[in-house]
Design a protein around this motif. Structure first.
Motif, PDB file in Angstrom:
ATOM      1  N   ARG A  12     -17.081  12.891 132.577  1.00 36.47           N
ATOM      2  CA  ARG A  12     -16.919  14.341 131.904  1.00 36.47           C
ATOM      3  C   ARG A  12     -17.331  15.568 133.016  1.00 36.47           C
ATOM      4  O   ARG A  12     -17.828  15.143 133.755  1.00 36.47           O
ATOM      5  CB  ARG A  12     -17.885  14.337 130.618  1.00 36.47           C
ATOM      6  CG  ARG A  12     -17.334  13.472 129.449  1.00 36.47           C
ATOM      7  CD  ARG A  12     -18.469  12.882 128.770  1.00 36.47           C
ATOM      8  NE  ARG A  12     -18.098  12.095 127.257  1.00 36.47           N
ATOM      9  CZ  ARG A  12     -17.826  10.859 127.572  1.00 36.47           C
ATOM     10  NH1 ARG A  12     -18.159  10.149 128.917  1.00 36.47           N
ATOM     11  NH2 ARG A  12     -17.511  10.215 126.477  1.00 36.47           N
TER      12      ARG A  12
ATOM     13  N   ASN B 275     -11.706  14.701 129.569  1.00 36.71           N
ATOM     14  CA  ASN B 275     -12.486  13.942 128.829  1.00 36.71           C
ATOM     15  C   ASN B 275     -13.501  14.470 127.870  1.00 36.71           C
ATOM     16  O   ASN B 275     -13.653  14.202 126.786  1.00 36.71           O
ATOM     17  CB  ASN B 275     -13.267  13.054 129.883  1.00 36.71           C
ATOM     18  CG  ASN B 275     -12.367  11.883 130.346  1.00 36.71           C
ATOM     19  OD1 ASN B 275     -11.545  11.329 129.696  1.00 36.71           O
ATOM     20  ND2 ASN B 275     -12.545  11.832 131.832  1.00 36.71           N
ATOM     21  N   ASP B 276     -13.864  15.709 128.295  1.00 41.12           N
ATOM     22  CA  ASP B 276     -14.521  16.412 127.227  1.00 41.12           C
ATOM     23  C   ASP B 276     -13.861  16.909 126.066  1.00 41.12           C
ATOM     24  O   ASP B 276     -14.268  16.846 124.957  1.00 41.12           O
ATOM     25  CB  ASP B 276     -15.158  17.780 127.945  1.00 41.12           C
ATOM     26  CG  ASP B 276     -16.182  17.366 129.079  1.00 41.12           C
ATOM     27  OD1 ASP B 276     -17.464  17.183 128.942  1.00 41.12           O
ATOM     28  OD2 ASP B 276     -15.721  17.126 130.021  1.00 41.12           O
TER      29      ASP B 276
END
Length: 279
Positions: A53, A80-81
């Motif tokens: 992240r 990914n966040d």
């Protein structure tokens, strides 16, 4: 010298190559090779690790990259966040901008990326809206910090499923090759990369598409969210592919073999050439 920072997008997931570190190649390796053709003295480091992240990328990669004194930096983080169940996009982009500010202060040419609208089912539609917010913020930040922008979102050719791996989240080898060419075009670097000619795409019947969608959910989406709930990632056991600058003109495969030979006995093979962890 070129340093690449980020997550699976930059690590090269989807472009399998057992002879290279972490079992993948990717667009950044291809960019580095083309840069070395222009200047054999070019060096390259790739600090990206899958599943990371934004905050992890900043903590683990940003200062080591700055310390290398690069003249070219690519930075992709935040994807990914966006996939988190809950995410404050305003806070995320403020932290993203702080990282860009730090990288821009080095004076290196800085390359940023928007994210493509990957093929998601309607139940995950809210994540596409996050991606739109992310992209608008990245475009604005790129303008304000005089960074080069690879606007992945705008590349309609990536609507072809053959440019994506079976997980539909990472590019296929053809997708990585095309991305390398796009990055080099933005840099204004002449290159010899030619897009793979795919030919017409046969979508299949509604029933076939539905079956593929359910298979994809079962094999990729449900396990992905299961890992998120368990707070584990596919990058937990991995190291960066090229953590120290390497002289690309010597050949990345040769360098990978040398690194594997120099690894201490009993070391984890997953960090060296030939490893190919599940994506």
């Amino acid at each position: 010298m070129y340093v690449a920072l980020g997550d699976s997008f930059t690590e090269g997931v989807g472009d399998r190559n057992p002879r290279l570190p972490n079992g993948v190649r990717g667009w950044a390796d291809r960019v580095a090779k083309q840069l070395a053709k222009q200047d054999p003295g070019w060096r390259y480091a790739n600090l990206a690790v899958r599943s990371k992240r934004l905050d992890q990328i900043v903590e683990d990669q940003l200062e080591p990259a700055v310390a290398m004194g690069p003249t070219l930096i690519s930075f992709y983080a935040g994807g990914n966040d966006i996939l988190e169940i809950r995410q404050d996009m305003s806070s995320l982009m403020k932290r993203y901008e702080a990282a860009v500010q730090r990288l821009a202060a080095t004076g290196a040419r800085l390359v940023l990326f928007t994210g493509f609208d990957v093929m998601l089912p309607p139940v995950l539609e809210h994540m596409k809206r996050r991606n739109w917010l992310y992209n608008e913020a990245v475009r604005d930040i790129a303008r304000r910090y005089n960074a080069l922008l690879v606007d992945h979102w705008a590349f309609e050719v990536y609507q072809d499923p053959r440019l994506w791996d079976s997980d539909r989240l990472h590019m296929s080898p053809a997708g990585h090759r095309l991305m390398a060419g796009k990055v080099l075009d933005v840099l204004g670097v002449r290159h010899t990369l030619k897009p793979v000619v795919l030919g017409p795409f046969q979508r299949g019947s509604w029933l076939e598409r539905t079956q593929r969608d359910w298979q994809w959910l079962d094999e990729w989406v449900f396990p992905l969210f299961g890992r998120k709930l368990r707070r584990v990632t596919l990058g937990d056991a991995l190291s960066p592919r090229w953590p120290e600058p390497v002289e690309v003109s010597r050949g990345l495969r040769k360098l990978a073999r040398e690194r594997l030979q120099q690894a201490p006995a009993g070391g984890s093979a997953v960090h060296g050439a030939g490893a190919s962890p599940a994506h």
